[in-house]
Design an enzyme around this catalytic site. Structure first.
Site, PDB file in Angstrom:
ATOM      1  N   HIS A   1       0.837  -1.205   0.000  1.00 34.35           N
ATOM      2  CA  HIS A   1       0.000   0.000   0.000  1.00 34.35           C
ATOM      3  C   HIS A   1       0.871   1.254   0.000  1.00 34.35           C
ATOM      4  O   HIS A   1       0.616   2.210  -0.741  1.00 34.35           O
ATOM      5  CB  HIS A   1      -0.905   0.041   1.244  1.00 34.35           C
ATOM      6  CG  HIS A   1      -1.930  -1.015   1.320  1.00 34.35           C
ATOM      7  ND1 HIS A   1      -2.019  -1.866   2.400  1.00 34.35           N
ATOM      8  CD2 HIS A   1      -2.929  -1.381   0.482  1.00 34.35           C
ATOM      9  CE1 HIS A   1      -3.046  -2.691   2.229  1.00 34.35           C
ATOM     10  NE2 HIS A   1      -3.607  -2.428   1.063  1.00 34.35           N
TER      11      HIS A   1
ATOM     12  N   LYS B   1     -17.631  -7.732   8.289  1.00 39.75           N
ATOM     13  CA  LYS B   1     -16.254  -8.202   8.220  1.00 39.75           C
ATOM     14  C   LYS B   1     -15.593  -8.150   9.601  1.00 39.75           C
ATOM     15  O   LYS B   1     -15.801  -7.210  10.357  1.00 39.75           O
ATOM     16  CB  LYS B   1     -15.476  -7.311   7.234  1.00 39.75           C
ATOM     17  CG  LYS B   1     -14.198  -7.896   6.746  1.00 39.75           C
ATOM     18  CD  LYS B   1     -13.642  -7.053   5.607  1.00 39.75           C
ATOM     19  CE  LYS B   1     -12.312  -7.585   5.149  1.00 39.75           C
ATOM     20  NZ  LYS B   1     -11.739  -6.784   4.077  1.00 39.75           N
TER      21      LYS B   1
ATOM     22  N   ARG C   1      -1.480  -6.081  -8.006  1.00 40.07           N
ATOM     23  CA  ARG C   1      -0.326  -6.932  -7.735  1.00 40.07           C
ATOM     24  C   ARG C   1      -0.104  -7.966  -8.822  1.00 40.07           C
ATOM     25  O   ARG C   1       1.013  -8.410  -9.036  1.00 40.07           O
ATOM     26  CB  ARG C   1      -0.506  -7.662  -6.397  1.00 40.07           C
ATOM     27  CG  ARG C   1      -0.507  -6.755  -5.197  1.00 40.07           C
ATOM     28  CD  ARG C   1      -0.829  -7.520  -3.956  1.00 40.07           C
ATOM     29  NE  ARG C   1      -2.217  -8.002  -4.053  1.00 40.07           N
ATOM     30  CZ  ARG C   1      -2.836  -8.684  -3.127  1.00 40.07           C
ATOM     31  NH1 ARG C   1      -2.229  -9.029  -2.033  1.00 40.07           N
ATOM     32  NH2 ARG C   1      -4.081  -9.061  -3.278  1.00 40.07           N
TER      33      ARG C   1
ATOM     34  N   SER D   1      -2.399  -7.811   3.003  1.00 38.08           N
ATOM     35  CA  SER D   1      -2.750  -7.653   4.418  1.00 38.08           C
ATOM     36  C   SER D   1      -2.929  -9.002   5.095  1.00 38.08           C
ATOM     37  O   SER D   1      -2.591  -9.160   6.269  1.00 38.08           O
ATOM     38  CB  SER D   1      -4.024  -6.816   4.564  1.00 38.08           C
ATOM     39  OG  SER D   1      -3.783  -5.485   4.165  1.00 38.08           O
TER      40      SER D   1
END
Length: 153
Positions: A17, A41, A90, A127
């Protein structure tokens, strides 16, 4: 003034990030790191911790702000008069996933998405990898900014 929103959960922010943000900062007059709140979440870090990690990491950048939001990213962009959504990619799978979202966002709001490829040094970081390292007391120094390392001790 060109304003972009970089949305995500940032649970936690990673060096991937950071790479995207650092390369995006010269492209926009203002960059808003927007932490989306999703009640369904389960997060490793609280909202306040995630905001703090980002603010500490970018305390030296006056054209970067951190905000939180609920609901659609496009609605948040409209509320703050943002011109662009920023997304980091990515790998090819990221592109296919993000492309569909970008097209939908453009149809909903007219807001364009700008994609930046992560650098080769950080393209493997996610993450979830950082959370797994945390869970097993792994070395975060090559994966997360110092604010995350300090805040997770």
């Amino acid at each position: 003034m060109k304003k972009a929103v970089f949305p995500g959960s940032f649970d936690p922010i990673t060096l991937g990030h950071v790479d995207v943000i650092n390369r995006a900062l010269p492209l926009f007059d203002e960059l808003v790191i927007a932490i989306g709140i999703n009640d369904t979440k389960k997060y490793r870090f609280s909202l306040n911790e995630r905001v703090s990690f980002i603010k500490k990491t970018f305390s030296h950048m006056p054209n970067l702000t951190v905000e939180t939001y609920t609901g659609l990213t496009t609605e948040f962009c409209k509320e703050i008069n943002a011109d662009f959504i920023l997304r980091g990619l990515r790998n090819p799978a990221d592109f296919e996933f993000e492309k569909a979202i970008a097209i939908t966002n453009r149809k909903l709001s007219g807001i364009d998405t700008v994609f930046l490829l992560t650098s080769a040094d950080t393209s493997f970081i996610s993450s979830s990898i950082v959370r797994d390292l945390l869970k097993h007391n792994g070395d975060l120094s090559k994966f997360a900014p110092q604010a995350v390392i300090d805040g997770s001790r």
